[in-house]
Enzyme design. Sequence first.
Site, PDB file in Angstrom:
ATOM      1  N   HIS A   1       0.860  -1.178   0.000  1.00  0.00           N
ATOM      2  CA  HIS A   1       0.000   0.000   0.000  1.00  0.00           C
ATOM      3  C   HIS A   1       0.892   1.222   0.000  1.00  0.00           C
ATOM      4  CE1 HIS A   1      -3.103   2.873   1.177  1.00  0.00           C
ATOM      5  NE2 HIS A   1      -3.987   1.956   0.815  1.00  0.00           N
TER       6      HIS A   1
ATOM      7  N   ASP B   1      -7.878  -5.191   0.253  1.00  0.00           N
ATOM      8  CA  ASP B   1      -8.402  -5.899  -0.915  1.00  0.00           C
ATOM      9  C   ASP B   1      -8.160  -7.399  -0.858  1.00  0.00           C
ATOM     10  OD1 ASP B   1      -9.517  -3.780  -2.175  1.00  0.00           O
ATOM     11  OD2 ASP B   1      -7.703  -3.237  -3.264  1.00  0.00           O
TER      12      ASP B   1
HETATM   13  N1  ACO Z   1       3.970  -7.845  -4.437  1.00  0.00           N
HETATM   14  C1  ACO Z   1       5.301  -8.045  -4.425  1.00  0.00           C
HETATM   15  N2  ACO Z   1       6.204  -7.069  -4.139  1.00  0.00           N
HETATM   16  C2  ACO Z   1       5.697  -5.864  -3.881  1.00  0.00           C
HETATM   17  C3  ACO Z   1       4.314  -5.609  -3.861  1.00  0.00           C
HETATM   18  C4  ACO Z   1       3.439  -6.661  -4.166  1.00  0.00           C
HETATM   19  N3  ACO Z   1       2.127  -6.485  -4.175  1.00  0.00           N
HETATM   20  N4  ACO Z   1       4.116  -4.305  -3.589  1.00  0.00           N
HETATM   21  C5  ACO Z   1       5.325  -3.761  -3.436  1.00  0.00           C
HETATM   22  N5  ACO Z   1       6.282  -4.702  -3.606  1.00  0.00           N
HETATM   23  C6  ACO Z   1       7.735  -4.496  -3.523  1.00  0.00           C
HETATM   24  C7  ACO Z   1       8.178  -3.616  -4.692  1.00  0.00           C
HETATM   25  O1  ACO Z   1       8.496  -4.399  -5.824  1.00  0.00           O
HETATM   26  C8  ACO Z   1       9.373  -2.927  -4.113  1.00  0.00           C
HETATM   27  O2  ACO Z   1      10.459  -3.829  -4.115  1.00  0.00           O
HETATM   28  P1  ACO Z   1      11.992  -3.302  -4.338  1.00  0.00           P
HETATM   29  O3  ACO Z   1      12.255  -2.392  -3.179  1.00  0.00           O
HETATM   30  O4  ACO Z   1      12.783  -4.554  -4.333  1.00  0.00           O
HETATM   31  O5  ACO Z   1      11.972  -2.585  -5.653  1.00  0.00           O
HETATM   32  C9  ACO Z   1       8.987  -2.702  -2.644  1.00  0.00           C
HETATM   33  O6  ACO Z   1       8.028  -3.726  -2.367  1.00  0.00           O
HETATM   34  C10 ACO Z   1       8.372  -1.332  -2.365  1.00  0.00           C
HETATM   35  O7  ACO Z   1       7.251  -1.157  -3.204  1.00  0.00           O
HETATM   36  P2  ACO Z   1       6.822   0.209  -3.895  1.00  0.00           P
HETATM   37  O8  ACO Z   1       6.615  -0.051  -5.349  1.00  0.00           O
HETATM   38  O9  ACO Z   1       7.738   1.303  -3.498  1.00  0.00           O
HETATM   39  O10 ACO Z   1       5.431   0.479  -3.224  1.00  0.00           O
HETATM   40  P3  ACO Z   1       4.430   1.623  -3.654  1.00  0.00           P
HETATM   41  O11 ACO Z   1       4.062   2.332  -2.433  1.00  0.00           O
HETATM   42  O12 ACO Z   1       4.947   2.450  -4.774  1.00  0.00           O
HETATM   43  O13 ACO Z   1       3.212   0.797  -4.247  1.00  0.00           O
HETATM   44  C11 ACO Z   1       1.160  -0.361  -4.411  1.00  0.00           C
HETATM   45  C12 ACO Z   1       2.069   0.515  -3.525  1.00  0.00           C
HETATM   46  C13 ACO Z   1       0.862   0.355  -5.731  1.00  0.00           C
HETATM   47  C14 ACO Z   1      -0.167  -0.574  -3.669  1.00  0.00           C
HETATM   48  C15 ACO Z   1       1.863  -1.704  -4.658  1.00  0.00           C
HETATM   49  O14 ACO Z   1       2.164  -2.314  -3.424  1.00  0.00           O
HETATM   50  C16 ACO Z   1       1.031  -2.635  -5.536  1.00  0.00           C
HETATM   51  O15 ACO Z   1       1.024  -2.499  -6.762  1.00  0.00           O
HETATM   52  N6  ACO Z   1       0.307  -3.637  -4.908  1.00  0.00           N
HETATM   53  C17 ACO Z   1      -0.507  -4.552  -5.662  1.00  0.00           C
HETATM   54  C18 ACO Z   1      -1.841  -3.902  -6.050  1.00  0.00           C
HETATM   55  C19 ACO Z   1      -2.786  -3.745  -4.895  1.00  0.00           C
HETATM   56  O16 ACO Z   1      -3.014  -4.661  -4.110  1.00  0.00           O
HETATM   57  N7  ACO Z   1      -3.374  -2.531  -4.781  1.00  0.00           N
HETATM   58  C20 ACO Z   1      -4.378  -2.232  -3.776  1.00  0.00           C
HETATM   59  C21 ACO Z   1      -3.924  -1.182  -2.823  1.00  0.00           C
HETATM   60  S1  ACO Z   1      -5.091  -1.031  -1.480  1.00  0.00           S
HETATM   61  C22 ACO Z   1      -6.361  -0.129  -2.086  1.00  0.00           C
HETATM   62  O17 ACO Z   1      -6.283   0.532  -3.092  1.00  0.00           O
HETATM   63  C23 ACO Z   1      -7.676  -0.168  -1.358  1.00  0.00           C
END
Ligand code: ACO
Length: 382
Positions: free
Chosen positions: A264, A318
């Site tokens: 998130h 979610d």
């Molecule tokens: N699965 C695996 N790895 C992940 C995930 C995931 N769902 N989310 C983040 N990471 C990893 C990233 O690859 C990154 O790794 P790195 O440091 O090795 O590059 C690290 O964790 C940090 O992640 P960021 O991309 O900086 O997180 P950001 O805050 O930009 O993204 C987001 C948040 C968009 C929600 C992301 O976690 C994602 O795409 N999740 C999947 C989609 C999802 O479930 N969205 C719902 C959000 S809740 C809502 O809207 C009600």
Amino acid sequence: MATATAPTFDKGLANTVAAETQMSFIDGGKGVLEYVGIDIDSLARNSTFEETVYLLWNLKLPTRAELDAFCTELRAEYMLPAEMDALIRQFPRSTPPMHALRTMISALSMFDREADVNTPEANRRKALRIVAKTPALIARFDRHRKGKPFVDPQPDLTIAQNFLLMLNGELPTDAMAKALDVCLILHADHGLNASTFAARVTIATLSDMYSAITTAVGTLKGPLHGGANEEVMHMLNEIGTIDKVDAYMAGKLERKELIMGFGHRVYKAYDPRATYLKTFAKQVAADTGNLNLYEMSRRIEEIMDKAVAAKGIFPNVDFYSATTYYSLGLDLDLFTCMFALSRNSGWCGHCIEQLKGNRLIRPMADYIGPHGVPYVPMAERR
Ligand code: ACO
């Protein structure tokens, strides 16, 4: 005279505070979400969606008499105008539900004489109408696309009970209605998320509440915002059975692919909305013969815990709402509509809040094109 500060470019507005709110507070580092100071977990366990909407709009918990009066007002607005029913019957059956919902919310304004009245009293009445009528909009569209007759709401039922009745044509069990009610509480408000911001931008032009909520539904529809729980269900269906979870996850993690329902932008600790939902999702899944889905989810969480929890990646709301909605018999493409059904309350509350101390929301763009370009007559252009 105050000194003007130099404008700064903040891509995605991640470091910009663009509104004040008294409704929800988030501490992403500690995993805290409060509505009007009350912890979300306490509300999910003890409150109802109706009481939570009252709390968000009145900034206090209601007394028994206040809640009864509020529910009476809401229930008086459950029915749709007959013209709306006729309109919905004209929609192509293949229309994705979020397109239908955006259009239906917009269309509702044509049957509301107060649509353009922006007094606090009229906006409160419109907020009630939008929250009360949205369940019928979604349920009617779903039955229309399936060629089934419409089911009318019953004035003695809650929003959650009525929605499931109008959708499935039969009264839900108490456990099913409670499960939906909990999901509605958890999704009601969440600070200045993208769709709420969009709603505030629209109402700040002194447009109208229907326009603001239509804007918000269109914004929620995007996969970066409201669509992740549908993706979680696609993933569970793709995996199929619990014995295939480990291999599926190993492949995904090795390819560094995102796992839907995890992570998130704001929460770097366990999403507080997922804590109770996780326990609840198990119960609903067991009651409806979908325990395998819950067990697959738990196994995915165990694997993710070892792989990425150290990076602050945990299940978000979610992840377990997906299995809950599926267990309630909802089609996957209705999941984002459920989000809208609940978030309506936050959007409307934010519109009313915005108008209390309104100022047009109008940021600047950093122009990065050329200057001093001569106008070339058509005949000389190449
Ligand atoms: N699965 C695996 N790895 C992940 C995930 C995931 N769902 N989310 C983040 N990471 C990893 C990233 O690859 C990154 O790794 P790195 O440091 O090795 O590059 C690290 O964790 C940090 O992640 P960021 O991309 O900086 O997180 P950001 O805050 O930009 O993204 C987001 C948040 C968009 C929600 C992301 O976690 C994602 O795409 N999740 C999947 C989609 C999802 O479930 N969205 C719902 C959000 S809740 C809502 O809207 C009600």
